[in-house]
Write a protein that holds these residues in place. Structure first.
Motif, PDB file in Angstrom:
ATOM      1  N   MET A  65      -2.102  -9.225   1.001  1.00  0.00           N
ATOM      2  CA  MET A  65      -1.001  -8.849   0.139  1.00  0.00           C
ATOM      3  C   MET A  65      -0.981  -7.332   0.013  1.00  0.00           C
ATOM      4  O   MET A  65      -1.999  -6.698  -0.201  1.00  0.00           O
ATOM      5  CB  MET A  65      -1.170  -9.517  -1.217  1.00  0.00           C
ATOM      6  CG  MET A  65      -0.156  -9.125  -2.233  1.00  0.00           C
ATOM      7  SD  MET A  65       0.221 -10.451  -3.356  1.00  0.00           S
ATOM      8  CE  MET A  65       1.741 -10.980  -2.667  1.00  0.00           C
ATOM      9  N   ARG A  66       0.187  -6.763   0.116  1.00  0.00           N
ATOM     10  CA  ARG A  66       0.341  -5.317   0.121  1.00  0.00           C
ATOM     11  C   ARG A  66       0.140  -4.738  -1.287  1.00  0.00           C
ATOM     12  O   ARG A  66       0.694  -5.239  -2.258  1.00  0.00           O
ATOM     13  CB  ARG A  66       1.730  -4.977   0.611  1.00  0.00           C
ATOM     14  CG  ARG A  66       1.897  -3.523   0.828  1.00  0.00           C
ATOM     15  CD  ARG A  66       3.177  -3.235   1.521  1.00  0.00           C
ATOM     16  NE  ARG A  66       3.181  -1.812   1.780  1.00  0.00           N
ATOM     17  CZ  ARG A  66       4.184  -1.160   2.236  1.00  0.00           C
ATOM     18  NH1 ARG A  66       5.282  -1.795   2.522  1.00  0.00           N
ATOM     19  NH2 ARG A  66       4.108   0.119   2.434  1.00  0.00           N
ATOM     20  N   GLY A  67      -0.637  -3.662  -1.385  1.00  0.00           N
ATOM     21  CA  GLY A  67      -0.866  -2.999  -2.659  1.00  0.00           C
ATOM     22  C   GLY A  67      -2.042  -3.533  -3.459  1.00  0.00           C
ATOM     23  O   GLY A  67      -2.366  -2.991  -4.508  1.00  0.00           O
ATOM     24  N   ILE A  91      -5.632  -3.711  -4.352  1.00  0.00           N
ATOM     25  CA  ILE A  91      -6.785  -2.840  -4.128  1.00  0.00           C
ATOM     26  C   ILE A  91      -8.058  -3.432  -4.714  1.00  0.00           C
ATOM     27  O   ILE A  91      -9.123  -3.335  -4.120  1.00  0.00           O
ATOM     28  CB  ILE A  91      -6.518  -1.447  -4.725  1.00  0.00           C
ATOM     29  CG1 ILE A  91      -5.360  -0.790  -3.974  1.00  0.00           C
ATOM     30  CG2 ILE A  91      -7.747  -0.567  -4.659  1.00  0.00           C
ATOM     31  CD1 ILE A  91      -4.904   0.503  -4.551  1.00  0.00           C
ATOM     32  N   GLN A 132      -2.539  -4.625 -10.850  1.00  0.00           N
ATOM     33  CA  GLN A 132      -3.480  -5.296  -9.947  1.00  0.00           C
ATOM     34  C   GLN A 132      -3.718  -6.740 -10.390  1.00  0.00           C
ATOM     35  O   GLN A 132      -3.816  -7.647  -9.569  1.00  0.00           O
ATOM     36  CB  GLN A 132      -4.801  -4.530  -9.886  1.00  0.00           C
ATOM     37  CG  GLN A 132      -4.699  -3.204  -9.187  1.00  0.00           C
ATOM     38  CD  GLN A 132      -4.333  -3.370  -7.730  1.00  0.00           C
ATOM     39  OE1 GLN A 132      -4.995  -4.074  -6.981  1.00  0.00           O
ATOM     40  NE2 GLN A 132      -3.261  -2.708  -7.327  1.00  0.00           N
ATOM     41  N   LEU A 139      -0.704  -8.724  -9.290  1.00  0.00           N
ATOM     42  CA  LEU A 139      -0.732  -8.971  -7.847  1.00  0.00           C
ATOM     43  C   LEU A 139      -1.752 -10.045  -7.490  1.00  0.00           C
ATOM     44  O   LEU A 139      -1.515 -10.868  -6.594  1.00  0.00           O
ATOM     45  CB  LEU A 139      -1.038  -7.680  -7.081  1.00  0.00           C
ATOM     46  CG  LEU A 139       0.099  -6.670  -6.996  1.00  0.00           C
ATOM     47  CD1 LEU A 139      -0.390  -5.383  -6.361  1.00  0.00           C
ATOM     48  CD2 LEU A 139       1.264  -7.246  -6.212  1.00  0.00           C
ATOM     49  N   LYS A 186      -0.905 -13.553  -5.721  1.00  0.00           N
ATOM     50  CA  LYS A 186      -1.609 -13.981  -4.511  1.00  0.00           C
ATOM     51  C   LYS A 186      -2.176 -15.383  -4.708  1.00  0.00           C
ATOM     52  O   LYS A 186      -2.102 -16.220  -3.818  1.00  0.00           O
ATOM     53  CB  LYS A 186      -2.734 -12.998  -4.188  1.00  0.00           C
ATOM     54  CG  LYS A 186      -3.521 -13.352  -2.962  1.00  0.00           C
ATOM     55  CD  LYS A 186      -4.653 -12.340  -2.757  1.00  0.00           C
ATOM     56  CE  LYS A 186      -5.589 -12.831  -1.689  1.00  0.00           C
ATOM     57  NZ  LYS A 186      -6.769 -11.991  -1.595  1.00  0.00           N
TER      58      LYS A 186
END
Length: 100
Positions: free
Chosen positions: A1-3, A5, A88, A91, A95
């Protein structure tokens, strides 16, 4: 998944630490800008600020103001870190949802 971290546990830890940092530094900023006498040892005063000035309290108050503003700036940086951790966390949940 983009972004993405950091993982969910690190993001949660970042949120908790950011909340504590905002509360702590916000209170310190308030106390420094109100010239709290208890914090005099934490103010970086020099000999010029105390002994060689015609109006010594004003110079000390100026240093108090600077330290208070620095606390507010640091609290704002904690807000930014908290927002990053919150993103985060979102995200990671997204995910999780997509994998199932």
């Amino acid at each position: 998944m983009r972004g993405l971290i950091c993982g969910p546990k690190l993001a949660a830890c970042g949120i908790v630490l950011s909340m504590w940092g905002v509360v702590m530094l916000g209170l310190l900023g308030i106390f420094f800008t109100t010239h709290s006498a208890v914090l005099i040892e934490d103010v970086p005063l020099t000999e010029e600020d105390t002994f060689k000035d015609l109006n010594p309290p004003q110079r000390a108050y100026d240093v108090y103001q600077k330290v208070g503003y620095n606390c507010f700036i640091a609290a704002a940086m904690y807000v930014v870190c908290g927002l990053f951790s919150w993103c985060q966390m979102r995200l990671n949940k997204k995910k999780e949802y997509l994998v199932q």
